[in-house]
Design an enzyme around this catalytic site. Structure first.
Site, PDB file in Angstrom:
ATOM      1  N   CYS A   1     -65.550  21.957 -14.939  1.00  0.00           N
ATOM      2  CA  CYS A   1     -64.492  21.017 -15.302  1.00  0.00           C
ATOM      3  C   CYS A   1     -63.523  20.707 -14.170  1.00  0.00           C
ATOM      4  O   CYS A   1     -63.213  19.538 -13.916  1.00  0.00           O
ATOM      5  CB  CYS A   1     -63.730  21.524 -16.526  1.00  0.00           C
ATOM      6  SG  CYS A   1     -62.751  23.022 -16.238  1.00  0.00           S
TER       7      CYS A   1
ATOM      8  N   HIS B   1     -59.362  24.881 -19.064  1.00  0.00           N
ATOM      9  CA  HIS B   1     -60.126  23.645 -18.929  1.00  0.00           C
ATOM     10  C   HIS B   1     -59.211  22.562 -18.389  1.00  0.00           C
ATOM     11  O   HIS B   1     -58.037  22.482 -18.765  1.00  0.00           O
ATOM     12  CB  HIS B   1     -60.691  23.241 -20.300  1.00  0.00           C
ATOM     13  CG  HIS B   1     -61.551  22.023 -20.284  1.00  0.00           C
ATOM     14  ND1 HIS B   1     -62.624  21.873 -19.440  1.00  0.00           N
ATOM     15  CD2 HIS B   1     -61.487  20.867 -21.015  1.00  0.00           C
ATOM     16  CE1 HIS B   1     -63.193  20.699 -19.652  1.00  0.00           C
ATOM     17  NE2 HIS B   1     -62.518  20.073 -20.598  1.00  0.00           N
TER      18      HIS B   1
ATOM     19  N   ASP C   1     -62.874  12.986 -19.960  1.00  0.00           N
ATOM     20  CA  ASP C   1     -63.409  14.314 -19.653  1.00  0.00           C
ATOM     21  C   ASP C   1     -64.871  14.187 -19.232  1.00  0.00           C
ATOM     22  O   ASP C   1     -65.751  13.979 -20.068  1.00  0.00           O
ATOM     23  CB  ASP C   1     -63.289  15.220 -20.881  1.00  0.00           C
ATOM     24  CG  ASP C   1     -63.581  16.684 -20.565  1.00  0.00           C
ATOM     25  OD1 ASP C   1     -64.097  16.969 -19.462  1.00  0.00           O
ATOM     26  OD2 ASP C   1     -63.294  17.540 -21.418  1.00  0.00           O
TER      27      ASP C   1
END
Length: 282
Positions: free
Chosen positions: A67, A106, A121
Site C-alpha cells: 500500500c 494502511h 486505493d
C-alpha cells in the site's frame, strides 16, 4: 517523475487532465498494470518510502508494491496531473481476529475535485475497489457484482463491502478498513512500513505474495500456490470461478514474469506461514 512514462507504464492513453473520468481511468489502469506485491521482503531487499526509489521500482523496473508504495507513488502522479490529493491513515480489519490494525497500518488517498471528495486505493488486494468511491455518501456504491459503502461513525470512516455478493443496502456488510480524514505525509508510515517487513504479526512478513486485477478476474500468487479467479455473471448461477494449483520452487520465477510482469533481481524464498495475532487490539 516523468508523467508520460508513468502513464505508459499503466497503459493510460488520452488527455491527462484533472477530471473525474481521468481519475477513474488512471485508478483502474494502475490496478490492472501494477501488481500488489511484497516480493522485495522475500528476496533479500528492504522497502524504503522515498518517492524516487518508488518510481524507479514501479515504473522503471516494472515492479509492484504494497500500500505505501503503490498509493504513495500514485499520489505523486495524481498531484502532477493537477489533482488535490491527501494521504490518509487506514487500519485494516483482520479476518482472523475481527480487530483492526494500528494507525498507519494502511495508506489510502482522498482526492478533492469540484467540491466532491473521492477515496482512492490502488494498494490493497483482492477486496479492493477498482473505481474511486465517493466520500459524500454512506449509501451503497456498486461496482459490477460487488457493492461497497463508506460508513461514518464518530469521526471515523469505515470501508465495508458485501464480499462477492450484492444484497442491497439491508444486506450483510463486512469491514475492510477504517480511516480518518486527517492529512498525513509519507514519512508518517515509515515505522509501520518496517513493521510489515519484519513482524510475524504482519501478513507481508509471513507470506510471499503477488496479485493483480485482470479483465474479468484476478491472478494471485501466495507461497507456493497460484490462484486464478474469474468474475462471472449472475445468469451463470455463480459469481466466482476459482482454480488453484501448487507450484514447484523452480516454476515461480517464470509464473511471476509471465503472469505479473515481475522479474526479481535476487532469488525469491517462497513463504506461507501463519500470521501471529497482534498483542494489542484496536
Amino acid at each position: 517523475m516523468h508523467v508520460e512514462t508513468y502513464l505508459s507504464r499503466i497503459g493510460f492513453t488520452g488527455p491527462a487532465e484533472p477530471r473525474l473520468e481521468v481519475l477513474r481511468s488512471v485508478h483502474t489502469c494502475h490496478l490492472m498494470s501494477v501488481p500488489f506485491e511484497n516480493l522485495t521482503v522475500h528476496s533479500g531487499g528492504r522497502i524504503q518510502l522515498a518517492l524516487p526509489l518508488l518510481y524507479a521500482k514501479i515504473v522503471d523496473q516494472r515492479r509492484g508494491g504494497f500500500c505505501c508504495e503503490n498509493n504513495g507513488l500514485f499520489s505523486w502522479l495524481l498531484s502532477e496531473l493537477g489533482f488535490q490529493v491527501t494521504l490518509l491513515s487506514g487500519q485494516v480489519k483482520r479476518v482472523t481476529t475481527g480487530c483492526y490494525g494500528p494507525p498507519f497500518d494502511h495508506l489510502v488517498l482522498m482526492v478533492s475535485l469540484g467540491g466532491q471528495r473521492w477515496l482512492c486505493d490502488v494498494g490493497f488486494g483482492s477486496a479492493g475497489f477498482s473505481i474511486p468511491l465517493s466520500l459524500e455518501t454512506s449509501g451503497p456504491q456498486e461496482q459490477g457484482h460487488r457493492v461497497y459503502r463508506v460508513r461514518k461513525d464518530s469521526g471515523m470512516h469505515f470501508l465495508e463491502w458485501q464480499q462477492e455478493e450484492n444484497r442491497g443496502a439491508a444486506g450483510d456488510w463486512t469491514g475492510i478498513y477504517k480511516f480518518t480524514l486527517e492529512p498525513r505525509c509519507l514519512e508518517d508510515f515509515d515505522e509501520m512500513c518496517w513493521h510489515h517487513q519484519s513482524s510475524p504479526c504482519s501478513i507481508f512478513f509471513c507470506k510471499s505474495m503477488c496479485t493483480i486485477l485482470q479483465p474479468g478476474g484476478r491472478l494471485t500468487y501466495i507461497g507456493r500456490r497460484l490462484t486464478s479467479t474469474a468474475f462471472l455473471s449472475e445468469a451463470s448461477g455463480t459469481l466466482l470461478k476459482t482454480t488453484t494449483r501448487e507450484l514447484k520452487d523452480e516454476e515461480i520465477p517464470g509464473i511471476l514474469a509471465e503472469g505479473f510482469g515481475v522479474v526479481l533481481n535476487s532469488p525469491l524464498i517462497p513463504k506461507d506461514e501463519m500470521v501471529v495475532p497482534l498483542p494489542v487490539m484496536y
